[in-house]
Motif scaffolding. Structure first.
Motif, mmCIF file in Angstrom:
data_model
loop_
_atom_site.group_PDB
_atom_site.id
_atom_site.type_symbol
_atom_site.label_atom_id
_atom_site.label_comp_id
_atom_site.label_asym_id
_atom_site.label_seq_id
_atom_site.Cartn_x
_atom_site.Cartn_y
_atom_site.Cartn_z
ATOM 1 N N PRO A 66 -2.320 -9.395 1.196
ATOM 2 C CA PRO A 66 -1.207 -9.805 1.789
ATOM 3 C C PRO A 66 -0.386 -10.652 0.904
ATOM 4 C CG PRO A 66 -3.213 -11.054 2.184
ATOM 5 C CD PRO A 66 -3.651 -9.739 1.491
ATOM 6 N N GLU A 67 -0.879 -11.366 0.039
ATOM 7 C CA GLU A 67 0.110 -12.274 -1.098
ATOM 8 C C GLU A 67 1.261 -11.247 -1.758
ATOM 9 O OE1 GLU A 67 -3.291 -14.235 0.037
ATOM 10 O OE2 GLU A 67 -3.283 -12.425 -0.936
ATOM 11 N N SER A 68 0.635 -10.031 -2.141
ATOM 12 C CA SER A 68 1.250 -9.068 -3.001
ATOM 13 C C SER A 68 2.376 -8.600 -1.943
ATOM 14 C CB SER A 68 0.520 -8.105 -3.412
ATOM 15 O OG SER A 68 -0.483 -8.485 -4.523
ATOM 16 N N VAL A 69 2.274 -8.419 -0.824
ATOM 17 C CA VAL A 69 3.075 -7.775 0.146
ATOM 18 C C VAL A 69 4.399 -8.722 0.404
ATOM 19 C CG1 VAL A 69 3.519 -7.076 2.335
ATOM 20 C CG2 VAL A 69 1.455 -6.286 1.199
ATOM 21 N N GLU A 70 3.772 -10.154 0.765
ATOM 22 C CA GLU A 70 4.763 -11.298 1.037
ATOM 23 C C GLU A 70 5.740 -11.418 -0.294
ATOM 24 O OE1 GLU A 70 2.028 -14.409 1.814
ATOM 25 O OE2 GLU A 70 2.684 -14.046 4.065
ATOM 26 N N ARG A 71 5.110 -11.234 -1.417
ATOM 27 C CA ARG A 71 6.107 -11.580 -2.586
ATOM 28 C C ARG A 71 6.872 -10.380 -2.615
ATOM 29 N NH1 ARG A 71 1.225 -13.335 -5.329
ATOM 30 N NH2 ARG A 71 0.578 -11.175 -5.859
ATOM 31 N N CYS A 72 6.630 -9.103 -2.484
ATOM 32 C CA CYS A 72 7.537 -8.110 -2.411
ATOM 33 C C CYS A 72 8.375 -7.959 -1.410
ATOM 34 C CB CYS A 72 6.399 -6.619 -2.405
ATOM 35 S SG CYS A 72 7.426 -5.096 -2.725
ATOM 36 N N CYS A 73 8.274 -8.570 -0.188
ATOM 37 C CA CYS A 73 9.252 -8.618 0.882
ATOM 38 C C CYS A 73 10.298 -9.393 0.760
ATOM 39 C CB CYS A 73 8.404 -8.693 2.227
ATOM 40 S SG CYS A 73 7.400 -7.353 2.621
ATOM 41 N N ASN A 74 10.156 -10.516 -0.162
ATOM 42 C CA ASN A 74 11.182 -11.540 -0.667
ATOM 43 C C ASN A 74 11.818 -10.927 -1.777
ATOM 44 O OD1 ASN A 74 12.693 -13.587 -2.020
ATOM 45 N ND2 ASN A 74 11.654 -14.905 -0.512
ATOM 46 N N LYS A 75 13.236 -10.257 -1.508
ATOM 47 C CA LYS A 75 13.846 -9.351 -2.655
ATOM 48 C C LYS A 75 14.075 -10.530 -3.881
ATOM 49 C CE LYS A 75 16.065 -6.160 0.771
ATOM 50 N NZ LYS A 75 15.306 -6.474 1.795
ATOM 51 N N PHE A 76 14.312 -11.623 -3.492
ATOM 52 C CA PHE A 76 14.437 -12.525 -4.767
ATOM 53 C C PHE A 76 13.121 -12.647 -5.480
ATOM 54 C CE2 PHE A 76 14.493 -16.889 -6.521
ATOM 55 C CZ PHE A 76 15.593 -16.815 -7.465
ATOM 56 N N THR A 77 12.229 -12.958 -4.904
ATOM 57 C CA THR A 77 10.842 -13.137 -5.589
ATOM 58 C C THR A 77 10.702 -11.676 -6.362
ATOM 59 O OG1 THR A 77 10.056 -14.746 -4.074
ATOM 60 C CG2 THR A 77 8.451 -13.422 -5.370
ATOM 61 N N GLN A 78 10.911 -10.517 -5.809
ATOM 62 C CA GLN A 78 10.642 -9.433 -6.248
ATOM 63 C C GLN A 78 11.163 -9.014 -7.550
ATOM 64 O OE1 GLN A 78 11.866 -4.918 -5.183
ATOM 65 N NE2 GLN A 78 10.690 -5.744 -3.625
ATOM 66 N N ARG A 79 12.636 -9.526 -7.445
ATOM 67 C CA ARG A 79 13.449 -9.556 -8.417
ATOM 68 C C ARG A 79 13.092 -10.178 -9.697
ATOM 69 N NH1 ARG A 79 15.456 -5.555 -7.521
ATOM 70 N NH2 ARG A 79 17.220 -5.002 -6.688
ATOM 71 N N GLN A 80 12.698 -11.542 -9.658
ATOM 72 C CA GLN A 80 12.039 -12.518 -10.625
ATOM 73 C C GLN A 80 10.989 -11.921 -11.303
ATOM 74 O OE1 GLN A 80 11.894 -15.903 -8.286
ATOM 75 N NE2 GLN A 80 12.823 -17.008 -9.455
ATOM 76 N N LEU A 81 9.795 -11.548 -10.474
ATOM 77 C CA LEU A 81 8.831 -10.652 -10.984
ATOM 78 C C LEU A 81 8.720 -9.313 -11.827
ATOM 79 C CD1 LEU A 81 6.263 -11.302 -7.910
ATOM 80 C CD2 LEU A 81 6.123 -12.475 -10.253
ATOM 81 N N LEU A 82 9.867 -8.517 -11.184
ATOM 82 C CA LEU A 82 10.337 -7.444 -11.973
ATOM 83 C C LEU A 82 10.856 -7.595 -13.265
ATOM 84 C CD1 LEU A 82 11.498 -4.991 -8.973
ATOM 85 C CD2 LEU A 82 9.358 -4.943 -10.340
ATOM 86 N N ALA A 83 11.823 -8.693 -13.205
ATOM 87 C CA ALA A 83 12.689 -9.325 -14.646
ATOM 88 C C ALA A 83 11.804 -9.810 -15.576
ATOM 89 C CB ALA A 83 13.426 -10.137 -14.195
ATOM 90 N N GLU A 84 10.545 -10.565 -15.061
ATOM 91 C CA GLU A 84 9.589 -11.049 -16.030
ATOM 92 C C GLU A 84 8.787 -10.071 -16.848
ATOM 93 O OE1 GLU A 84 7.474 -13.759 -13.800
ATOM 94 O OE2 GLU A 84 9.008 -15.223 -13.426
ATOM 95 N N ALA A 85 8.646 -8.847 -16.074
ATOM 96 C CA ALA A 85 7.762 -7.609 -16.519
ATOM 97 C C ALA A 85 8.677 -6.870 -17.203
ATOM 98 C CB ALA A 85 7.016 -7.042 -15.455
ATOM 99 N N GLY A 86 9.795 -7.071 -17.562
ATOM 100 C CA GLY A 86 10.767 -6.202 -18.192
ATOM 101 C C GLY A 86 11.163 -4.735 -17.604
ATOM 102 N N VAL A 87 11.006 -4.890 -16.361
ATOM 103 C CA VAL A 87 11.432 -3.736 -15.498
ATOM 104 C C VAL A 87 13.024 -3.694 -15.299
ATOM 105 C CG1 VAL A 87 11.216 -2.599 -13.343
ATOM 106 C CG2 VAL A 87 9.300 -3.496 -14.139
ATOM 107 N N PRO A 88 13.730 -2.609 -15.609
ATOM 108 C CA PRO A 88 15.218 -2.518 -15.515
ATOM 109 C C PRO A 88 15.696 -2.743 -14.115
ATOM 110 C CG PRO A 88 14.227 -0.292 -16.049
ATOM 111 C CD PRO A 88 13.200 -1.307 -15.942
ATOM 112 N N ILE A 89 16.396 -3.657 -13.870
ATOM 113 C CA ILE A 89 16.884 -4.044 -12.481
ATOM 114 C C ILE A 89 18.234 -4.471 -12.639
ATOM 115 C CG2 ILE A 89 14.573 -4.933 -11.442
ATOM 116 C CD1 ILE A 89 15.631 -7.799 -11.722
ATOM 117 N N PRO A 90 19.093 -4.527 -11.608
ATOM 118 C CA PRO A 90 20.511 -5.183 -11.493
ATOM 119 C C PRO A 90 20.496 -6.581 -11.978
ATOM 120 C CG PRO A 90 20.043 -3.560 -9.566
ATOM 121 C CD PRO A 90 18.880 -3.681 -10.264
ATOM 122 N N ALA A 91 21.582 -7.035 -12.344
ATOM 123 C CA ALA A 91 21.841 -8.561 -12.570
ATOM 124 C C ALA A 91 21.910 -8.834 -10.951
ATOM 125 C CB ALA A 91 23.133 -8.792 -13.201
ATOM 126 N N TYR A 92 21.349 -10.223 -10.906
ATOM 127 C CA TYR A 92 21.299 -10.917 -9.738
ATOM 128 C C TYR A 92 21.413 -12.407 -9.376
ATOM 129 C CZ TYR A 92 16.530 -11.945 -10.655
ATOM 130 O OH TYR A 92 15.612 -12.487 -11.331
#
Length: 428
Positions: free
Chosen positions: A102-128
């Motif tokens: 459930p914690e992973s789902v909640e983090r993923c469903c918040n688009k800002f939190t999702q963006r932060q985690l993806l950026a920290e992992a070096g995943v290519p995402i749009p600027a935000y």
């Protein structure tokens, strides 16, 4: 021996019926827990037990499941609805049943939190940038550079998502979102993103395995309403691997990998850029396309996982499956929609679904709710499938009359708008 039941928390118009039918094929008794069971019209054609309960409250769901355990063996609990999927994980954890984190789902469903985690992992995402007021939205647009995508920080189905091409559009859409009327459960905060341009792809994943990658296209900007998509996408082996590798990086970054995930991409000058990670099956007819293209029934395999049985994700066939959406071209009252049966009779057509009935008010919102139906076709070749879809869609016709003006038949356009809004809520 107690009857084995599958508990479905809420549902969706597209995937809800698939879960009901798949559960029954597996010998399970489906039971839907919903705040308003009547809004899911898939309860009507099949025998489904539906219980009214406040699905926003974990304690209420625990209590209802405790009552059900007096009659049934609860084999598993799941949902096709992203809005309650984290709660499903919490309920499964409480009852010691397999389920998503459930914690992973909640983090993923918040688009800002999702963006932060993806950026920290070096995943290519749009600027935000995240914005909480009109001034911050304006500043974010200027820093990123217009045009920008503006969307709710929490949401689904492209609701409230818009391309803003100039300062006036940016201010207007920010005011709309900050008003909080676009979505009942949405966060008042806004995500402002770089407009990542290029072909659209989406990866369908089960567990840690990429089952397939689809290609999609949209209607006219500034909105993002799907016109159609197809499996598999026309990718060479190298490009498929690049998208698959980035998909698996997303799972690691977001601590996903249990059950279904759908990841959306744009192929830009940088290669595949992640637009959004959804901790669920894709909506609409996509699960049907996956089954027609590869022979993998994602819904059935998800249920197997939820009840602790071994799944089978091996491909059994190789076809090209595609969907074309029927999209309302104007606001008004639907007079009629016809020839769905003729379209269904075209060889190669696998499914025709019409979402609305005559006399339904149509109010376009620029999101998935603008679609009034779809046609699905499959064949061994891309060209053949495209031809089948074109022949079938050309057979379907409809008429939409303008809303009556104030005073006509004692009803105003405003009352039609109110009725349309209520219809949307009932079909969510």
């Amino acid at each position: 021996m107690a009857i084995r039941a599958l508990i479905l928390i809420e549902g969706t118009r597209s995937n809800g019926p698939l879960y009901v039918k798949a559960a029954q094929r597996l010998g399970l008794h489906p039971i839907t827990l919903s705040a308003d069971p009547a809004r899911y019209d898939y309860h009507a054609p099949v025998s489904v037990e539906a219980i009214r309960v406040n699905t926003d409250k974990l304690e209420a769901l625990i209590h209802e499941c405790s009552l059900l355990r007096a009659t049934y063996e609860i084999a598993g609990i799941t949902s096709a609805d992203e809005l309650v999927y984290a709660t499903v994980g919490k309920l499964c954890r409480h009852l010691n049943l397999p389920g998503p984190n459930p914690e992973s789902v909640e983090r993923c469903c918040n688009k800002f939190t999702q963006r932060q985690l993806l950026a920290e992992a070096g995943v290519p995402i749009p600027a935000y940038h995240l914005a909480a007021n009109a001034t911050e939205v304006e500043r974010a647009g200027a820093e990123i550079g217009l045009p920008v995508i503006v969307k709710p920080a929490v949401g689904h189905g492209s609701i409230g998502v818009r391309l803003c091409r100039d300062a006036d559009e940016l201010a207007e859409h920010a005011a709309y979102l900050l008003g909080g009327k676009h979505m009942s459960r949405s966060s008042p905060k806004i995500l402002v993103e770089e407009f990542a341009q290029g072909p659209y792809y989406s990866a369908d994943i089960m567990g840690n395995e990429v089952i397939g990658i689809a290609a999609g296209d949209f209607g006219p900007l500034p909105h993002f309403v799907f016109r159609g998509y197809s499996h598999p996408a026309p990718l060479n082996d190298g490009d498929f691997k690049r998208i698959a590798d980035v998909s698996l990086s997303c799972l690691r970054a977001l601590d996903l990998g249990w059950g279904p995930t759908n990841i959306e991409f744009r192929w830009t000058k940088r290669g595949p850029v992640v637009i959004e990670v959804n901790p669920r099956l894709a909506g609409g007819p996509n699960p049907r396309l996956v089954q027609l293209a590869y022979g993998v029934d994602l819904v059935t395999e998800h249920i197997k996982l939820a009840i602790g049985e071994e799944w089978n994700l091996s491909r059994r066939q190789s076809n090209v499956a595609a969907a074309r959406f029927l999209i309302a071209d104007r606001d008004g009252v639907l007079d009629w929609i016809s020839n769905g049966d003729h379209a269904a009779a075209v060889p190669g057509v696998a499914e025709v679904a019409l979402y609305v009935n005559a006399k339904t008010p149509i109010v376009r919102k620029g999101d998935y709710q603008d679609r009034i139906g779809h046609v699905v076709a499959a064949s061994p070749s891309r060209t053949q499938t495209a031809g089948i879809l074109e022949r079938a869609v050309d057979l379907i016709d409809w008429s939409i009359s303008p809303f009556p003006t104030l005073g006509e038949k004692g009803q105003s356009a405003a009352s039609h708008l109110q009725a349309a809004a209520q219809a949307v809520l009932q079909k969510r």
